[in-house]
Design an enzyme around this catalytic site. Sequence first.
Site, PDB file in Angstrom:
ATOM      1  N   ASN A   1      -7.372   0.185  13.963  1.00 22.10           N
ATOM      2  CA  ASN A   1      -8.814   0.051  13.707  1.00 22.10           C
ATOM      3  C   ASN A   1      -9.142  -1.246  12.962  1.00 22.10           C
ATOM      4  O   ASN A   1     -10.258  -1.426  12.500  1.00 22.10           O
ATOM      5  CB  ASN A   1      -9.319   1.259  12.898  1.00 22.10           C
ATOM      6  CG  ASN A   1      -8.657   1.368  11.527  1.00 22.10           C
ATOM      7  OD1 ASN A   1      -7.796   0.560  11.176  1.00 22.10           O
ATOM      8  ND2 ASN A   1      -9.056   2.355  10.745  1.00 22.10           N
TER       9      ASN A   1
ATOM     10  N   HIS B   1      -7.648  -2.294  10.144  1.00 21.52           N
ATOM     11  CA  HIS B   1      -7.441  -2.288   8.690  1.00 21.52           C
ATOM     12  C   HIS B   1      -6.327  -3.245   8.284  1.00 21.52           C
ATOM     13  O   HIS B   1      -5.420  -3.543   9.055  1.00 21.52           O
ATOM     14  CB  HIS B   1      -7.230  -0.872   8.128  1.00 21.52           C
ATOM     15  CG  HIS B   1      -5.926  -0.206   8.446  1.00 21.52           C
ATOM     16  ND1 HIS B   1      -5.806   1.161   8.560  1.00 21.52           N
ATOM     17  CD2 HIS B   1      -4.676  -0.686   8.641  1.00 21.52           C
ATOM     18  CE1 HIS B   1      -4.554   1.480   8.805  1.00 21.52           C
ATOM     19  NE2 HIS B   1      -3.852   0.371   8.866  1.00 21.52           N
TER      20      HIS B   1
ATOM     21  N   GLU C   1      -9.875  -0.136   4.773  1.00 19.50           N
ATOM     22  CA  GLU C   1     -10.367   0.429   6.030  1.00 19.50           C
ATOM     23  C   GLU C   1     -11.724  -0.179   6.411  1.00 19.50           C
ATOM     24  O   GLU C   1     -12.480  -0.610   5.528  1.00 19.50           O
ATOM     25  CB  GLU C   1     -10.541   1.943   5.861  1.00 19.50           C
ATOM     26  CG  GLU C   1      -9.248   2.716   5.619  1.00 19.50           C
ATOM     27  CD  GLU C   1      -8.533   3.087   6.920  1.00 19.50           C
ATOM     28  OE1 GLU C   1      -8.480   2.272   7.858  1.00 19.50           O
ATOM     29  OE2 GLU C   1      -8.014   4.217   6.973  1.00 19.50           O
TER      30      GLU C   1
ATOM     31  N   ASP D   1       0.839  -1.197   0.000  1.00 24.40           N
ATOM     32  CA  ASP D   1       0.000   0.000   0.000  1.00 24.40           C
ATOM     33  C   ASP D   1       0.876   1.249   0.000  1.00 24.40           C
ATOM     34  O   ASP D   1       2.106   1.151   0.106  1.00 24.40           O
ATOM     35  CB  ASP D   1      -0.980  -0.011   1.190  1.00 24.40           C
ATOM     36  CG  ASP D   1      -0.294  -0.194   2.543  1.00 24.40           C
ATOM     37  OD1 ASP D   1       0.947  -0.265   2.583  1.00 24.40           O
ATOM     38  OD2 ASP D   1      -1.007  -0.278   3.555  1.00 24.40           O
TER      39      ASP D   1
HETATM   40  C1  GLP Z   1      -0.309   1.311   8.209  1.00 22.45           C
HETATM   41  C2  GLP Z   1      -0.029   0.592   6.890  1.00 22.45           C
HETATM   42  C3  GLP Z   1      -0.277  -0.875   6.973  1.00 22.45           C
HETATM   43  C4  GLP Z   1       0.397  -1.359   8.235  1.00 22.45           C
HETATM   44  C5  GLP Z   1      -0.406  -0.871   9.412  1.00 22.45           C
HETATM   45  C6  GLP Z   1       0.209  -1.171  10.765  1.00 22.45           C
HETATM   46  O1  GLP Z   1      -1.297   2.274   8.071  1.00 22.45           O
HETATM   47  N1  GLP Z   1      -0.781   1.126   5.800  1.00 22.45           N
HETATM   48  O2  GLP Z   1       0.209  -1.547   5.839  1.00 22.45           O
HETATM   49  O3  GLP Z   1       0.447  -2.753   8.230  1.00 22.45           O
HETATM   50  O4  GLP Z   1      -0.759   0.482   9.289  1.00 22.45           O
HETATM   51  O5  GLP Z   1       1.323  -0.380  11.023  1.00 22.45           O
HETATM   52  P1  GLP Z   1       2.278  -0.615  12.266  1.00 22.45           P
HETATM   53  O6  GLP Z   1       2.981  -1.883  12.043  1.00 22.45           O
HETATM   54  O7  GLP Z   1       3.227   0.568  12.268  1.00 22.45           O
HETATM   55  O8  GLP Z   1       1.409  -0.643  13.477  1.00 22.45           O
END
Ligand code: GLP
Length: 240
Positions: free
Chosen positions: A136, A138, A143, A67
């Site tokens: 949340n 996602h 989302e 992403d």
């Molecule tokens: C972000 C990314 C995701 C990621 C998630 C968790 O928004 N778009 O691909 O897996 O949130 O991030 P983190 O590992 O920093 O908690």
Amino acid sequence: MKIEIADSYNELSLKAKNLVVQEIEKNKRLLLCTATGSSPTGMYQLLCTQFQENPELFEQLRIIKLDEWGGVAMDQPGTCEHYLQQNLLQPLQIPEPRYTGFNSNPENPGLECERIQDKLRTEGPIDLCILGIGLNGHLAFNEPADYLQPFCHVAELSEMTLQHAMASKMNFKPTYGFTLGMADILHSKMILILIAGKQKREIVQKLMSKQVSSSVPASFLWLHPNVYCLIEKDAFDETA
Ligand code: GLP
């Protein structure tokens, strides 16, 4: 879903790295889909150490970015591109032909999604998909919503997502997101989801309830036959 609790972030990273290496050893041309964020960073560092010892292992590896933040310059610190270049693509010497990723600031975001979807059609399916989970629930930028989207799309980002450390350190804030869709992710042959940190306790609890709902996109992982879920002890509330 195979669930394993790791005692520490280091243990989680090591177990994850071992699994990725094992899969590359089985298939040198593996198509690896890579999340960004804090959860996989330790694992990526260990992969880079592995590269120092055994660069041949990574000679055919293909990578696809999961992403991206939209409406921001590609080289701005905080983009998924910048993260992947620093943490994986440059250290593992992955050349352009073996890498696929959304451009963060294209003229036509819809066309950019079609370009990545076409690429996935020719290169895919994904062999191993590395995921994190949003606070949340996602998955990538899929989302929570009334319905989820199967393919690459432009995503409206929630307030909570925009507060993610990657976005909050940007001078110019993202206005939307790019993401592989739920079917793109669920068509992966294998999925490895990494969950770390106390702040994830509540969402882990929801995931563990096994209630598959578009209000927790990660819950759809329960429908996939080959998911390995590694959770750091701190993120798992045993008393819940
Ligand atoms: C972000 C990314 C995701 C990621 C998630 C968790 O928004 N778009 O691909 O897996 O949130 O991030 P983190 O590992 O920093 O908690």
